[in-house]
Design an enzyme around this catalytic site. Structure first.
Site, PDB file in Angstrom:
ATOM      1  N   CYS A 218     -11.731  -5.369  -2.418  1.00 34.17           N
ATOM      2  CA  CYS A 218     -12.462  -6.961  -2.065  1.00 34.17           C
ATOM      3  C   CYS A 218     -11.930  -6.933  -3.143  1.00 34.17           C
ATOM      4  O   CYS A 218     -11.103  -6.172  -3.945  1.00 34.17           O
ATOM      5  CB  CYS A 218     -13.849  -6.452  -2.944  1.00 34.17           C
TER       6      CYS A 218
ATOM      7  N   LYS B  73      -4.485  -3.391  -1.173  1.00 36.07           N
ATOM      8  CA  LYS B  73      -3.086  -2.623  -2.308  1.00 36.07           C
ATOM      9  C   LYS B  73      -3.608  -2.095  -3.249  1.00 36.07           C
ATOM     10  O   LYS B  73      -2.687  -1.261  -3.650  1.00 36.07           O
ATOM     11  CB  LYS B  73      -2.611  -4.505  -2.898  1.00 36.07           C
TER      12      LYS B  73
ATOM     13  N   TRP C 176     -14.101  -6.015   1.683  1.00 41.99           N
ATOM     14  CA  TRP C 176     -13.105  -5.187   2.632  1.00 41.99           C
ATOM     15  C   TRP C 176     -14.398  -3.716   2.713  1.00 41.99           C
ATOM     16  O   TRP C 176     -15.224  -3.301   1.665  1.00 41.99           O
ATOM     17  CB  TRP C 176     -12.446  -4.111   1.566  1.00 41.99           C
TER      18      TRP C 176
ATOM     19  N   GLU D 280       3.360   2.831   6.967  1.00 34.32           N
ATOM     20  CA  GLU D 280       2.133   1.821   6.568  1.00 34.32           C
ATOM     21  C   GLU D 280       2.243   0.556   7.146  1.00 34.32           C
ATOM     22  O   GLU D 280       1.444  -0.185   7.845  1.00 34.32           O
ATOM     23  CB  GLU D 280       1.670   1.696   5.470  1.00 34.32           C
TER      24      GLU D 280
ATOM     25  N   ASN E   1     -18.130  -5.635  -6.787  1.00 32.34           N
ATOM     26  CA  ASN E   1     -17.077  -4.950  -5.920  1.00 32.34           C
ATOM     27  C   ASN E   1     -17.022  -3.731  -6.784  1.00 32.34           C
ATOM     28  O   ASN E   1     -18.373  -3.615  -7.912  1.00 32.34           O
ATOM     29  CB  ASN E   1     -15.484  -5.505  -6.967  1.00 32.34           C
ATOM     30  N   GLY E   2     -16.909  -2.751  -5.464  1.00 32.09           N
ATOM     31  CA  GLY E   2     -17.768  -1.283  -5.776  1.00 32.09           C
ATOM     32  C   GLY E   2     -18.407  -0.823  -5.317  1.00 32.09           C
ATOM     33  O   GLY E   2     -18.633  -0.997  -3.411  1.00 32.09           O
TER      34      GLY E   2
ATOM     35  N   HIS F 229      11.430  25.649  10.264  1.00 31.44           N
ATOM     36  CA  HIS F 229       9.953  26.385  10.686  1.00 31.44           C
ATOM     37  C   HIS F 229       9.101  25.921  10.736  1.00 31.44           C
ATOM     38  O   HIS F 229       7.850  26.538  10.411  1.00 31.44           O
ATOM     39  CB  HIS F 229      10.094  26.434   8.388  1.00 31.44           C
TER      40      HIS F 229
ATOM     41  N   LYS G  73       6.696   4.290   3.829  1.00 31.97           N
ATOM     42  CA  LYS G  73       6.990   2.308   4.178  1.00 31.97           C
ATOM     43  C   LYS G  73       7.165   2.272   5.114  1.00 31.97           C
ATOM     44  O   LYS G  73       6.776   1.479   5.786  1.00 31.97           O
ATOM     45  CB  LYS G  73       8.006   2.066   3.563  1.00 31.97           C
TER      46      LYS G  73
ATOM     47  N   ARG H 249      -4.930  -8.206  -1.496  1.00 34.64           N
ATOM     48  CA  ARG H 249      -5.583  -6.613  -1.780  1.00 34.64           C
ATOM     49  C   ARG H 249      -6.119  -6.031  -0.646  1.00 34.64           C
ATOM     50  O   ARG H 249      -6.699  -4.577  -0.863  1.00 34.64           O
ATOM     51  CB  ARG H 249      -6.711  -7.277  -2.475  1.00 34.64           C
TER      52      ARG H 249
ATOM     53  N   GLU I 242       8.824   9.285   0.708  1.00 34.87           N
ATOM     54  CA  GLU I 242       8.174   7.844   0.644  1.00 34.87           C
ATOM     55  C   GLU I 242       8.898   6.847   1.609  1.00 34.87           C
ATOM     56  O   GLU I 242       7.976   5.861   2.361  1.00 34.87           O
ATOM     57  CB  GLU I 242       9.332   7.336  -0.334  1.00 34.87           C
TER      58      GLU I 242
HETATM   59  C1  AGP Z   1       2.489   2.315  -0.843  1.00 38.76           C
HETATM   60  O1  AGP Z   1       3.463   1.417  -0.265  1.00 38.76           O
HETATM   61  C2  AGP Z   1       1.062   2.037  -0.931  1.00 38.76           C
HETATM   62  N1  AGP Z   1       0.198   1.618   0.090  1.00 38.76           N
HETATM   63  C3  AGP Z   1       0.119   3.266  -1.907  1.00 38.76           C
HETATM   64  O2  AGP Z   1       0.354   4.345  -0.940  1.00 38.76           O
HETATM   65  C4  AGP Z   1       0.281   2.735  -3.638  1.00 38.76           C
HETATM   66  O3  AGP Z   1       1.678   2.904  -3.519  1.00 38.76           O
HETATM   67  C5  AGP Z   1      -0.911   3.874  -3.916  1.00 38.76           C
HETATM   68  O4  AGP Z   1      -2.302   3.021  -3.374  1.00 38.76           O
HETATM   69  C6  AGP Z   1      -0.766   3.638  -5.363  1.00 38.76           C
HETATM   70  O5  AGP Z   1      -0.810   2.072  -5.996  1.00 38.76           O
HETATM   71  P1  AGP Z   1      -0.559   1.687  -7.450  1.00 38.76           P
HETATM   72  O6  AGP Z   1       0.540   2.600  -7.670  1.00 38.76           O
HETATM   73  O7  AGP Z   1      -0.917   0.803  -7.592  1.00 38.76           O
HETATM   74  O8  AGP Z   1      -1.087   3.273  -8.486  1.00 38.76           O
END
Ligand code: AGP
Length: 586
Positions: free
Chosen positions: A2, A581, A72, A471, A98-99, A487, A468, A28, A464
């Site tokens: 949110c 985000k 959200w 997602e 928010n929360g 394995h 990428k 966000r 990583e």
């Molecule tokens: C990254 O591409 C993600 N969307 C997510 O994993 C992100 O890195 C994670 O939520 C941590 O966020 P931060 O670095 O703002 O703590």
């Protein structure tokens, strides 16, 4: 998750600023939105919509006080009724939240028994009726808000508009709230970059604090409810940096900003790195923690420190760390890594460590964020605002800092800089030739699974890279340690399965070539990333040898692959489905 944007001041077009503010918080993640505007006759106009803002126009209403919200969904479906702002029974209390109000069920039952009628399924609306209830015994808004703060459980941020008083009250115990002071009034948002078009002077409200805002005055109250003098800080970037400029998507803009970000670290990161190296040397033990991409940077840190600094540094996923704190002491050092500085799982981990009196060295990209404020020492990534949900430049900046830090501890800082500079050139070349990667991606767009393999330092890079790709493109992608193939992973390799193979010319080279043969023998389509081509690859992407920094351009290739795969499949790479985000709820 949110987003909140509010304005109170002298200008009459609050409506436009709030809509623009909400748009700049879209990154966000949200699924409905709404705005409340107080009109000059004292009444409040509320507009709420399920779905995205899209081309919606700001309500055509003259107003100098208003609040907006991007929701959200947590409690209740995505619907107009559940979108914020919410009101009490009378309309004298209008709020955005928010929360999560953890005790909302109990509060709702009590309020319904007292005759309050609810219009939504949300936990947020409970707060409006609770305030209404407290107002029946006191008209002192400060006192009412204090009672409200005490009555709701959980990590929450609430902005309440009291139209009769032309006043905002804010209570905060969790989600971020930034207040900007401009010549035409005050701006409130859940992210500092939304305020930037109006002012750089901001105050980050602390947990437990509250605020009262009128057209011309701001009063901050500390945890005990006493007035306190807020210390405003100046944001170190301008509004332009938080826009897309000529780019269609933030993700590509941020990928292409990486050479500049890394150059800044190469040229001016030394002081911070020295400071951090001393802390690590003096600590009994050090933990790197983070979530998602940041957790993979933390894992990379473990490899980098072991290999370069000959020092064991643990790593943990933020949400797991509170189960590992029993042995921490005041000699322990915790290094949270976070782009936003607002990830609740990382913040909770830091809180658990602080209870053990451990030292906190935060590496974040957000000055004034919660982690920044909680830390004893800070390193800022200085990567500029990162708005695409998929983290790119903040990740490579974290790796660059950890890499140089490991070299500083080994007394080989200059060698580290040489490798980083070579990596920066390699990234620039990849960016210049990104069409080649786009071509390769076209051949992968109908794949149902993609695997990324690497050994040693390339293993966290593989994790990583897979994150990428998955997602933003929604293609199932997994990173594996190449040695794990036999394995179990080999069972997943079918004819044509794309295998991205990180094969830098280091101690992992020969074994990784064996992995290439193993997957090829099962029909896998091998895309090799290395400094020299090899017959085991079906496709080859040249990555010059940048020492242990080779992992950085390798991940940039995966960032570009994810981006182009998302476009090829018709998805918006900036706003992947179901993701936000800033993950500010547990
Ligand atoms: C990254 O591409 C993600 N969307 C997510 O994993 C992100 O890195 C994670 O939520 C941590 O966020 P931060 O670095 O703002 O703590």
């Amino acid at each position: 998750m949110c987003g909140i944007f509010g304005y109170i001041g002298t200008k009459q077009d609050a409506s436009t600023s709030i809509l623009e503010g909400l748009k700049s918080l879209e990154y966000r993640g949200y699924d409905s939105w709404g705005i409340a505007l107080q009109k000059s006759d004292g009444t409040v106009h509320i507009t709420k919509h399920p779905g995205k803002i899209g081309d919606a126009k700001a309500p055509d209403i003259q107003s100098s006080i208003g609040i907006g919200h991007t929701r959200w969904a947590t409690h209740g479906a995505i619907s107009r009724e559940n979108a914020h702002p919410h009101t009490d029974c009378t309309g004298d209390v209008v709020l955005v939240h928010n929360g999560i109000v953890e005790n909302f069920d109990k509060l709702k039952t009590e309020l319904e028994a007292k005759g309050h009628t609810f219009k939504s399924e949300t936990d947020s609306e409970v707060i409006a009726h609770l305030i209404e209830e407290f107002l029946t015994s006191s008209q002192d808004l400060g006192n009412v808000m204090k009672q409200t703060k005490q009555a709701i459980d959980g990590m929450n941020a609430v902005i309440v508009l009291f139209p009769k008083h032309q006043t905002f009250y804010i209570i905060k115990n969790g989600s971020p709230i930034v207040i900007g002071k401009a010549s035409d009034g005050y701006y409130i948002a859940s992210g500092a970059s939304a305020i930037l078009p109006h002012t750089k002077e901001v105050y980050f409200l602390e947990d437990g604090e509250s605020a009262k805002l009128t057209t011309d005055a701001l009063t901050i109250f500390d945890k005990q409810g006493q007035e306190k003098q807020p210390t405003f800080i100046s944001l170190p970037y301008d509004a332009q940096m938080a826009t897309k400029g000529d780019y269609e998507y933030f993700m590509l803009k941020e990928i292409e900003e990486q050479p500049t970000v890394l150059q800044t670290i190469s040229k001016s990161g030394y002081e911070d790195i020295q400071k951090a190296a001393t802390l690590i040397k003096n600590a009994h033990e050090t933990y790197l923690i983070g979530c998602g991409t940041a957790s993979y940077a933390a894992l990379a840190g473990t490899y980098l420190f072991s290999k370069i600094a000959k020092r064991h540094i643990n790593h943990s996923i933020g949400s797991e760390f509170s189960y590992l704190v029993d042995f921490l002491t005041d000699k322990s050092l915790i290094i949270p890594l976070s782009q936003s500085g607002e990830t609740i799982d990382t913040i909770s981990a830091v809180d658990s460590a602080k209870q053990k009196n451990a030292q906190i060295l935060a590496i974040t990209n957000s000055i004034g964020s919660t982690l920044y404020r909680k830390a004893d020492t800070n390193i800022l990534l200085n990567a500029g605002p990162e708005k695409a949900v998929a983290s790119t430049k903040a990740y490579t900046a974290k790796i660059a800092y950890l890499y140089l830090l490991a070299h500083e501890m080994n007394g080989s800082y200059d060698k580290g800089i040489d490798h980083l500079d070579t990596a920066i050139k390699a990234i620039s070349t990849l960016i210049d030739n990104q069409n080649d990667i786009e071509q390769i991606v076209h051949g992968m767009k109908d794949s149902t699974s993609i695997f990324v393999l690497g050994r040693g330092l390339s293993y966290p890079a593989a994790l990583e890279s897979a994150l990428k790709i998955k997602e933003v493109s929604y293609v199932h992608a997994e990173g594996f340690a190449a040695g794990e193939l036999k394995h179990g992973v080999l069972a997943l390799v079918a004819k044509g399965t794309p295998i991205i193979l990180f094969n830098p010319h280091d101690e992992t080279y020969e074994d990784t070539i064996s992995a290439a043969y193993e997957v090829r023998a099962r029909g896998g389509y091998v895309i090799g990333l290395s400094d020299t081509n090899h017959e085991a690859y079906d496709e080859f992407i040249h990555i010059p040898d940048c020492g242990d920094c080779t992992v950085i351009p390798n991940v940039v290739v995966a960032q570009l692959m994810g981006y182009y795969l998302a476009l090829a499949k018709g998805f918006d790479p900036d706003k992947p489905r179901n993701l936000a985000k800033s993950v500010v709820v547990k």
